[in-house]
Write an enzyme that holds these catalytic residues in place. Structure first.
Site, mmCIF file in Angstrom:
data_model
loop_
_atom_site.group_PDB
_atom_site.id
_atom_site.type_symbol
_atom_site.label_atom_id
_atom_site.label_comp_id
_atom_site.label_asym_id
_atom_site.label_seq_id
_atom_site.Cartn_x
_atom_site.Cartn_y
_atom_site.Cartn_z
ATOM 1 N N ARG A 1 -8.281 -5.324 -6.209
ATOM 2 C CA ARG A 1 -7.212 -3.813 -6.176
ATOM 3 C C ARG A 1 -5.766 -4.425 -6.693
ATOM 4 O O ARG A 1 -4.674 -4.616 -5.779
ATOM 5 C CB ARG A 1 -7.071 -3.627 -4.538
ATOM 6 C CG ARG A 1 -8.216 -3.022 -3.936
ATOM 7 C CD ARG A 1 -8.087 -2.612 -2.373
ATOM 8 N NE ARG A 1 -9.454 -2.065 -1.831
ATOM 9 C CZ ARG A 1 -9.117 -1.278 -0.683
ATOM 10 N NH1 ARG A 1 -8.211 -1.207 -0.079
ATOM 11 N NH2 ARG A 1 -10.273 -0.940 -0.448
ATOM 12 N N ASP B 1 0.915 -1.191 0.161
ATOM 13 C CA ASP B 1 -0.126 0.063 0.279
ATOM 14 C C ASP B 1 0.829 1.279 0.008
ATOM 15 O O ASP B 1 1.901 1.349 0.643
ATOM 16 C CB ASP B 1 -0.809 -0.138 1.384
ATOM 17 C CG ASP B 1 -2.181 -0.873 0.959
ATOM 18 O OD1 ASP B 1 -2.197 -1.635 0.086
ATOM 19 O OD2 ASP B 1 -2.947 -0.901 2.108
#
Length: 410
Positions: free
Chosen positions: A288, A236
Site C-alpha cells: 500500500r 490514510d
C-alpha cells in the site's frame, strides 16, 4: 560571458520550476487549472520574484525545498512554507496569516479541557494558527488529536515526536499543513469524549490507529514527516477527502502504508485527487504505497527501496499516473511486480487507467499497465511536471523530518 550563461541557466531553471509548481489563486477547486491560468500565474510569479533568483545557488531540484530551504532566515519567515506546496494540495493554507502559537507543554492530561500551551489546545482553536514547538519533545496523546481548520503544525528547528498513543485526525476540516514531525507507534483511541473546537466536544468510538487519518478533509498537505510502525495506516484518506499532497516524507517499518479511498462502494471518493511526490518508501515496508480506490492519483518522483508484497495497488477502477519514480524490487522473485489489482479479474482491470511513464525499474521490478493509455485519460491525475527518474536520489535525499538550525539554511 560566463556570468551571462549562468544567468540564462538559472532563469531557465526558474521557468521550469515555476511551471511545475505553480499554484493558481484563481481556482479554489482541487482540479488542475487550465493551461491559460497556469501561464498567467507563472508570469505573475516571475515578475514578482526576480529578486529570489539568488536562492537557486543552493537549489536541489526539489521544487518544494528550493522554495524555502535556502533562506537562512527561515525561522523568522516560517509562513513562507505555505507558498511552497505543489500538486493537488497546493492550495492548503494551513495557518497562513494567523498568529504563532507555541507549544510549551508536552502533556495531554485532559482531552476535553486541554490546557493552554498544549498541542491539543492549539489545534482546536477556531482561528488560523501557525503552531510551533518551544523545544524538543515527545507528545504521547491520550486520545486522537482532532484538528480544526486552518492550522499548521511546524516542527522545524526542534525534534518533535508524536508517538505511543493515538495520533492525528483531520476530520471534516480543511487547510491543514503538517510539516516536520516524527509520527510513529500510533495506537487506537476512542470510547471517550474528545474536544474538537472551543465550543464542542463529543463521544469518539474506537479509532483505527493511523499516523495521520484524513476523513472528509480537503486542502491537506503532509510534508517532511518521518512515519513508521502505526497500528493501521501511516497516512490514510477516506470518505470524500480530496485536494491532498503527501510529499517529502520518509516511511519505514510498516505493513499497510497508505490507504486512499474507504471502500469500493464509497462513491464520495470518486472525486478524490491525491499527489504523492518526493517521498522515500524505505526499509521494512510491506504494501500500500499507496492502495487506491475510485479517484485520481499522481505518484511522481518517489524512491521505492523496499516492499515485500507490492508497491502500488488498487481496486474499483482508480486512475493511477506513475511518473518518474525509482522502483527497486526485493530479491524475492515472487515480489518483483510493482502493481497489484485487488478483487477484480483481468477482464475488469484491463480497462483501468494505470500507466508508468519514465519510471526506473531496478532488480527486475516491473509495472503492469492497463487502460487505453491516452494522455487525456490522465488529465485529472496530473498535478505537476515530473522530473527525470535519474534525479530521484537527489530529490528525495532529505525526505523525512529535517534537522534545521536557526540562522542557517535548513
Amino acid at each position: 560571458m560566463a556570468a551571462k550563461i549562468l544567468f540564462f541557466l538559472l532563469l531557465t531553471f526558474f521557468l521550469v520550476s515555476a511551471i511545475a509548481t505553480s499554484r493558481s489563486p484563481l481556482s479554489s477547486t482541487a482540479a488542475v487549472p487550465n493551461p491559460e491560468l497556469v501561464v498567467e500565474e507563472v508570469h505573475r510569479r516571475i515578475n514578482a520574484s526576480r529578486r529570489n533568483l539568488g536562492y537557486l545557488s543552493c537549489g536541489t531540484g526539489n521544487p518544494i525545498d528550493d522554495c524555502w530551504r535556502c533562506d537562512p532566515n527561515w525561522e523568522t519567515n516560517r509562513q513562507r512554507l505555505a507558498d511552497c506546496a505543489i500538486g493537488f494540495g497546493r492550495n492548503a493554507l494551513g495557518g497562513k496569516g494567523g498568529e504563532t502559537y507555541i507549544v510549551t507543554d508536552s502533556g495531554d492530561d485532559d482531552p476535553v479541557n486541554p490546557k493552554p500551551g498544549t498541542l491539543r489546545y492549539g489545534v482546536i482553536q477556531n482561528e488560523p494558527l501557525w503552531i510551533v514547538f518551544q523545544r524538543d519533545m515527545v507528545i504521547q496523546l491520550k486520545e486522537e488529536l482532532i484538528m480544526n481548520s486552518y492550522k499548521t503544525l511546524d516542527g522545524r528547528g526542534v525534534s518533535v515526536h508524536i508517538a505511543g498513543g493515538p495520533c492525528i485526525t483531520v476530520q471534516y476540516v480543511s487547510h491543514i499543513i503538517i510539516h516536520g514531525l516524527n509520527i510513529h507507534d500510533c495506537k487506537q483511541g476512542g470510547n471517550a469524549y474528545v474536544r474538537d473546537s472551543p465550543g464542542h466536544y463529543g463521544w469518539r468510538t474506537l479509532s483505527d490507529g493511523d499516523g495521520v487519518s484524513i476523513f472528509g478533509g480537503s486542502h491537506i498537505w503532509v510534508d517532511h514527516c518521518s512515519l513508521s510502525n502505526c497500528r493501521d495506516g501511516l497516512v490514510d484518506a477516506i470518505r470524500g477527502s480530496t485536494a491532498i499532497t503527501i510529499s517529502n516524507n520518509y516511511m519505514t517499518h510498516h505493513d499497510k502504508v497508505m490507504l486512499l479511498g474507504h471502500s469500493d462502494e464509497m462513491v464520495e471518493d470518486k472525486n478524490m485527487q491525491v499527489t504523492i511526490a518526493f517521498n522515500h518508501f524505505g526499509e521494512g515496508l510491506v504494501q500500500r504505497m499507496p492502495r487506491c480506490r475510485l479517484g485520481y492519483f499522481h505518484v511522481v518522483n518517489n524512491d521505492y527501496t523496499h516492499w515485500e508484497m507490492y508497491a502500488i495497488g488498487g481496486s474499483a477502477a482508480p486512475t493511477i499516473n506513475s511518473q518518474g519514480n525509482r522502483f527497486l524490487a526485493p530479491d524475492d522473485r515472487f515480489s518483483k511486480e510493482v502493481t497489484k489489482r485487488e478483487d477484480a479479474p483481468t477482464s475488469q482491470w484491463k480497462s483501468w487507467n494505470w500507466r508508468s511513464e519514465g519510471d526506473l525499474m531496478l532488480n527486475g521490478a516491473f509495472f503492469t499497465p492497463s487502460g487505453a493509455g491516452a494522455s487525456s485519460s490522465y488529465a485529472r491525475a496530473s498535478s505537476l511536471g515530473a522530473r527525470s527518474s535519474s534525479l530521484v536520489g537527489s530529490i528525495t535525499s532529505s525526505a523525512g523530518a529535517l534537522v534545521c538550525k536557526k540562522g542557517r539554511s535548513c
